[in-house]
Design a protein around this motif. Sequence first.
Motif, PDB file in Angstrom:
ATOM      1  N   GLY A 115       8.161  -5.223 -30.936  1.00 53.44           N
ATOM      2  CA  GLY A 115       8.610  -3.838 -30.861  1.00 53.44           C
ATOM      3  C   GLY A 115       8.528  -3.205 -29.498  1.00 53.44           C
ATOM      4  N   ALA A 116       7.927  -3.883 -28.526  1.00 53.69           N
ATOM      5  CA  ALA A 116       7.815  -3.357 -27.169  1.00 53.69           C
ATOM      6  C   ALA A 116       8.668  -4.200 -26.225  1.00 53.69           C
ATOM      7  CB  ALA A 116       6.359  -3.361 -26.714  1.00 53.69           C
ATOM      8  N   PRO A 117       9.027  -3.680 -25.053  1.00 51.97           N
ATOM      9  CA  PRO A 117       9.752  -4.481 -24.070  1.00 51.97           C
ATOM     10  C   PRO A 117       8.976  -5.740 -23.702  1.00 51.97           C
ATOM     11  CG  PRO A 117       9.771  -2.159 -23.450  1.00 51.97           C
ATOM     12  CD  PRO A 117       8.827  -2.287 -24.605  1.00 51.97           C
ATOM     13  N   ALA A 118       9.704  -6.776 -23.308  1.00 54.27           N
ATOM     14  CA  ALA A 118       9.080  -8.073 -23.040  1.00 54.27           C
ATOM     15  C   ALA A 118       8.005  -7.983 -21.965  1.00 54.27           C
ATOM     16  CB  ALA A 118      10.153  -9.087 -22.633  1.00 54.27           C
ATOM     17  N   GLY A 119       8.252  -7.202 -20.918  1.00 54.57           N
ATOM     18  CA  GLY A 119       7.261  -7.074 -19.849  1.00 54.57           C
ATOM     19  C   GLY A 119       5.965  -6.448 -20.336  1.00 54.57           C
ATOM     20  N   GLU A 120       6.072  -5.451 -21.218  1.00 53.38           N
ATOM     21  CA  GLU A 120       4.875  -4.811 -21.762  1.00 53.38           C
ATOM     22  C   GLU A 120       4.132  -5.746 -22.712  1.00 53.38           C
ATOM     23  OE1 GLU A 120       3.673  -1.920 -20.691  1.00 53.38           O
ATOM     24  OE2 GLU A 120       5.325  -2.086 -19.259  1.00 53.38           O
ATOM     25  N   ARG A 121       4.879  -6.553 -23.453  1.00 55.06           N
ATOM     26  CA  ARG A 121       4.238  -7.504 -24.366  1.00 55.06           C
ATOM     27  C   ARG A 121       3.497  -8.592 -23.585  1.00 55.06           C
ATOM     28  NH1 ARG A 121       7.083  -9.889 -29.345  1.00 55.06           N
ATOM     29  NH2 ARG A 121       4.870 -10.065 -29.876  1.00 55.06           N
ATOM     30  N   LEU A 122       4.102  -9.042 -22.486  1.00 59.49           N
ATOM     31  CA  LEU A 122       3.425 -10.053 -21.670  1.00 59.49           C
ATOM     32  C   LEU A 122       2.154  -9.478 -21.054  1.00 59.49           C
ATOM     33  CD1 LEU A 122       3.367 -12.893 -20.508  1.00 59.49           C
ATOM     34  CD2 LEU A 122       4.809 -12.086 -18.619  1.00 59.49           C
ATOM     35  N   ALA A 123       2.233  -8.246 -20.581  1.00 59.74           N
ATOM     36  CA  ALA A 123       1.053  -7.595 -20.015  1.00 59.74           C
ATOM     37  C   ALA A 123      -0.049  -7.459 -21.070  1.00 59.74           C
ATOM     38  CB  ALA A 123       1.432  -6.226 -19.459  1.00 59.74           C
ATOM     39  N   ALA A 124       0.320  -7.073 -22.294  1.00 58.89           N
ATOM     40  CA  ALA A 124      -0.663  -6.937 -23.374  1.00 58.89           C
ATOM     41  C   ALA A 124      -1.252  -8.289 -23.750  1.00 58.89           C
ATOM     42  CB  ALA A 124      -0.006  -6.280 -24.593  1.00 58.89           C
ATOM     43  N   PHE A 125      -0.440  -9.325 -23.718  1.00 63.68           N
ATOM     44  CA  PHE A 125      -0.923 -10.679 -24.002  1.00 63.68           C
ATOM     45  C   PHE A 125      -1.956 -11.102 -22.967  1.00 63.68           C
ATOM     46  CE2 PHE A 125      -0.147 -15.291 -23.071  1.00 63.68           C
ATOM     47  CZ  PHE A 125      -0.820 -15.807 -24.169  1.00 63.68           C
ATOM     48  N   TYR A 126      -1.687 -10.822 -21.706  1.00 64.14           N
ATOM     49  CA  TYR A 126      -2.659 -11.149 -20.654  1.00 64.14           C
ATOM     50  C   TYR A 126      -4.001 -10.464 -20.918  1.00 64.14           C
ATOM     51  CZ  TYR A 126       0.665 -13.458 -17.474  1.00 64.14           C
ATOM     52  OH  TYR A 126       1.543 -14.335 -16.886  1.00 64.14           O
ATOM     53  N   LEU A 127      -3.962  -9.205 -21.259  1.00 59.56           N
ATOM     54  CA  LEU A 127      -5.210  -8.474 -21.497  1.00 59.56           C
ATOM     55  C   LEU A 127      -5.966  -9.045 -22.701  1.00 59.56           C
ATOM     56  CD1 LEU A 127      -4.102  -4.773 -20.851  1.00 59.56           C
ATOM     57  CD2 LEU A 127      -5.388  -6.302 -19.330  1.00 59.56           C
ATOM     58  N   ALA A 128      -5.228  -9.388 -23.751  1.00 61.85           N
ATOM     59  CA  ALA A 128      -5.870  -9.951 -24.943  1.00 61.85           C
ATOM     60  C   ALA A 128      -6.493 -11.309 -24.641  1.00 61.85           C
ATOM     61  CB  ALA A 128      -4.851 -10.079 -26.077  1.00 61.85           C
TER      62      ALA A 128
END
Length: 222
Positions: A115-128
């Motif tokens: 549901g979020a843009p790909a760049g934001e999802r990748l950033a969230a994945f890095y943090l997780a």
Amino acid sequence: MSDDEQRGQGAAPVPRVGGLLGDLQAADERPVAPRRRADAERNRAQILTAAERLFAEQDPRTVTMDRIAKAAGVGRATLYRSFPDPSSVAVALLDEHERRLQGQLIYGPPPLGPGAPAGERLAAFYLAMLDLLERHLPLALGAETGAARFRTGAYGFWRVHVRTLLVAHGVRDPDPLIDIALSPLSPELFRFQRHELGLSVERIGRSLTAFGRRLLESGDGD
């Protein structure tokens, strides 16, 4: 001819002992399989508990099967029936934590989930992933260092996830970028940055999220 072959040709089965003795014999036989399963589960729990302590207390690369068996109070044969090597023990311990994250990537709310843009999802994945490494670094070092990292099921899952994000962003040739995008999440690199350089998780996270966004911004293949 073996007994099994004789039975296959219609030979009469060996009669069971009748009466009360036969009933007692049957009662004794029925719980054997469940009891063995319970013993196996108890041994597995002891092994995993002892191994997690060993991985946390010392360099995971020095943990041996002998040490795990002794710490768990089980024989070597019992240990090897469940796990072939220390890395497989670490993988089993780490697996549950990684499965939770995998579920969040598929079904969780954005930006980690869909549901979020790909760049934001990748950033969230890095943090997780940084959070997972911070909490379970000894296990990751025991399971996913060197070439072994690329052979784990979890790494395969991360590759699929990152590739999906690259494709969603319109990257024309995503495959060369997948492992580049995942390389900052190496447990060995994380240990070096956190424990030798003394960088905080927050500082690493800020740099990684910026890197992820720029990677997708510049990776459209035009």
